[in-house]
Design a protein around this motif. Structure first.
Motif, short mmCIF file in Angstrom:
data_model
loop_
_atom_site.label_atom_id
_atom_site.label_comp_id
_atom_site.label_asym_id
_atom_site.label_seq_id
_atom_site.Cartn_x
_atom_site.Cartn_y
_atom_site.Cartn_z
N MET A 140 0.96 -1.22 0.06
CA MET A 140 -0.11 0.26 0.06
C MET A 140 0.83 1.14 0.09
SD MET A 140 -2.93 0.41 -0.23
CE MET A 140 -4.48 1.75 -0.15
N ARG A 141 1.97 1.36 0.66
CA ARG A 141 2.97 2.34 0.66
C ARG A 141 3.39 2.79 -0.83
NH1 ARG A 141 7.11 1.75 5.36
NH2 ARG A 141 6.57 4.02 5.73
N ARG A 142 3.55 1.62 -1.58
CA ARG A 142 4.07 1.97 -2.97
C ARG A 142 2.94 2.76 -3.71
NH1 ARG A 142 6.63 -2.49 -6.26
NH2 ARG A 142 8.49 -1.44 -5.52
N PHE A 143 1.89 2.27 -3.53
CA PHE A 143 0.42 3.01 -4.12
C PHE A 143 0.49 4.33 -3.82
CE2 PHE A 143 -3.87 4.42 -3.63
CZ PHE A 143 -4.18 4.61 -4.76
N TRP A 144 0.55 4.81 -2.66
CA TRP A 144 0.53 6.13 -2.18
C TRP A 144 1.73 7.13 -2.80
CZ3 TRP A 144 -3.86 8.17 -1.00
CH2 TRP A 144 -4.98 7.16 -0.36
N ALA A 145 2.93 6.33 -2.54
CA ALA A 145 3.99 7.00 -3.31
C ALA A 145 4.05 7.24 -4.58
CB ALA A 145 5.42 6.05 -2.97
N VAL A 146 3.51 6.30 -5.43
CA VAL A 146 3.15 6.57 -7.07
C VAL A 146 2.15 7.50 -7.19
CG1 VAL A 146 2.35 5.32 -9.03
CG2 VAL A 146 3.88 4.23 -7.65
N LEU A 147 1.17 7.55 -6.32
CA LEU A 147 0.10 8.66 -6.57
C LEU A 147 0.86 9.99 -6.13
CD1 LEU A 147 -2.85 8.53 -7.20
CD2 LEU A 147 -3.32 8.59 -4.79
N ALA A 148 1.60 10.18 -5.36
CA ALA A 148 2.28 11.39 -4.77
C ALA A 148 2.93 11.89 -5.88
CB ALA A 148 2.98 11.42 -3.64
N ILE A 149 3.87 11.00 -6.48
CA ILE A 149 4.47 11.37 -7.67
C ILE A 149 3.88 11.89 -8.68
CG2 ILE A 149 6.26 10.59 -9.25
CD1 ILE A 149 7.56 8.86 -7.07
N LEU A 150 2.73 11.28 -9.19
CA LEU A 150 1.79 11.61 -10.23
C LEU A 150 1.09 12.83 -10.01
CD1 LEU A 150 0.16 10.82 -12.85
CD2 LEU A 150 -1.50 9.81 -11.37
N PHE A 151 0.83 13.30 -8.78
CA PHE A 151 0.21 14.64 -8.30
C PHE A 151 0.96 15.65 -8.46
CE2 PHE A 151 -3.67 12.49 -6.07
CZ PHE A 151 -4.51 12.27 -7.33
N ALA A 152 2.33 15.31 -7.98
CA ALA A 152 3.52 16.29 -8.07
C ALA A 152 3.68 16.53 -9.58
CB ALA A 152 4.53 15.96 -7.05
N ALA A 153 3.82 15.50 -10.40
CA ALA A 153 4.28 15.83 -11.87
C ALA A 153 3.11 16.62 -12.53
CB ALA A 153 4.59 14.53 -12.42
N LEU A 154 1.88 16.47 -12.15
CA LEU A 154 0.72 17.17 -12.75
C LEU A 154 0.70 18.63 -12.26
CD1 LEU A 154 -2.11 14.63 -12.46
CD2 LEU A 154 -1.40 15.40 -14.75
N SER A 191 -0.87 12.44 -0.12
CA SER A 191 -0.30 11.21 -0.98
C SER A 191 0.99 10.79 -0.15
CB SER A 191 -0.48 11.37 -2.27
OG SER A 191 -1.70 11.27 -2.83
N TRP A 192 1.74 11.74 -0.32
CA TRP A 192 3.26 11.29 0.25
C TRP A 192 3.29 11.11 1.75
CZ3 TRP A 192 7.42 9.68 -2.09
CH2 TRP A 192 8.61 9.94 -1.35
N LYS A 193 2.39 12.05 2.35
CA LYS A 193 2.15 11.97 4.05
C LYS A 193 1.74 10.29 4.28
CE LYS A 193 0.30 14.18 7.75
NZ LYS A 193 -0.67 15.08 8.23
N SER A 194 0.79 9.98 3.51
CA SER A 194 0.08 8.64 3.70
C SER A 194 1.20 7.66 3.46
CB SER A 194 -1.11 8.74 2.75
OG SER A 194 -2.23 9.38 3.21
N ALA A 195 2.01 7.75 2.43
CA ALA A 195 3.02 6.72 1.94
C ALA A 195 3.88 6.49 3.09
CB ALA A 195 3.70 7.19 0.88
N ARG A 196 4.26 7.68 3.88
CA ARG A 196 5.36 7.63 4.86
C ARG A 196 4.97 7.33 6.33
NH1 ARG A 196 8.93 6.01 1.90
NH2 ARG A 196 9.30 7.34 0.16
N GLY A 197 3.51 7.67 6.46
CA GLY A 197 3.10 7.62 7.92
C GLY A 197 2.26 6.28 8.30
#
Length: 55
Positions: free
Chosen positions: A1-15, A49-55
């Motif tokens: 699940m952490r990978r999902f949130w990290a990928v989502l964070a990167i996607l939103f940051a790129a957008l 999303s990044w916070k969810s991936a790390r927390g």
């Protein structure tokens, strides 16, 4: 699940970055408050999303 949130964070940051980059290249069109609001929402989603991936 952490990978999902990290990928989502990167996607939103790129957008978020891409939305402002495309606008700054536009010919003669200034960046409006609505453009900044879209980038801010995308950046907030990236942060959450990044916070969810790390927390």
């Amino acid at each position: 699940m952490r990978r999902f949130w990290a990928v989502l964070a990167i996607l939103f940051a790129a957008l978020a970055v891409g939305s402002l980059a495309v606008l700054s290249e536009g010919g003669g069109r200034s960046i409006g408050i609505d453009d900044i609001a879209v980038a801010a929402v995308l950046a907030t989603l990236a942060w959450l999303s990044w916070k969810s991936a790390r927390g």
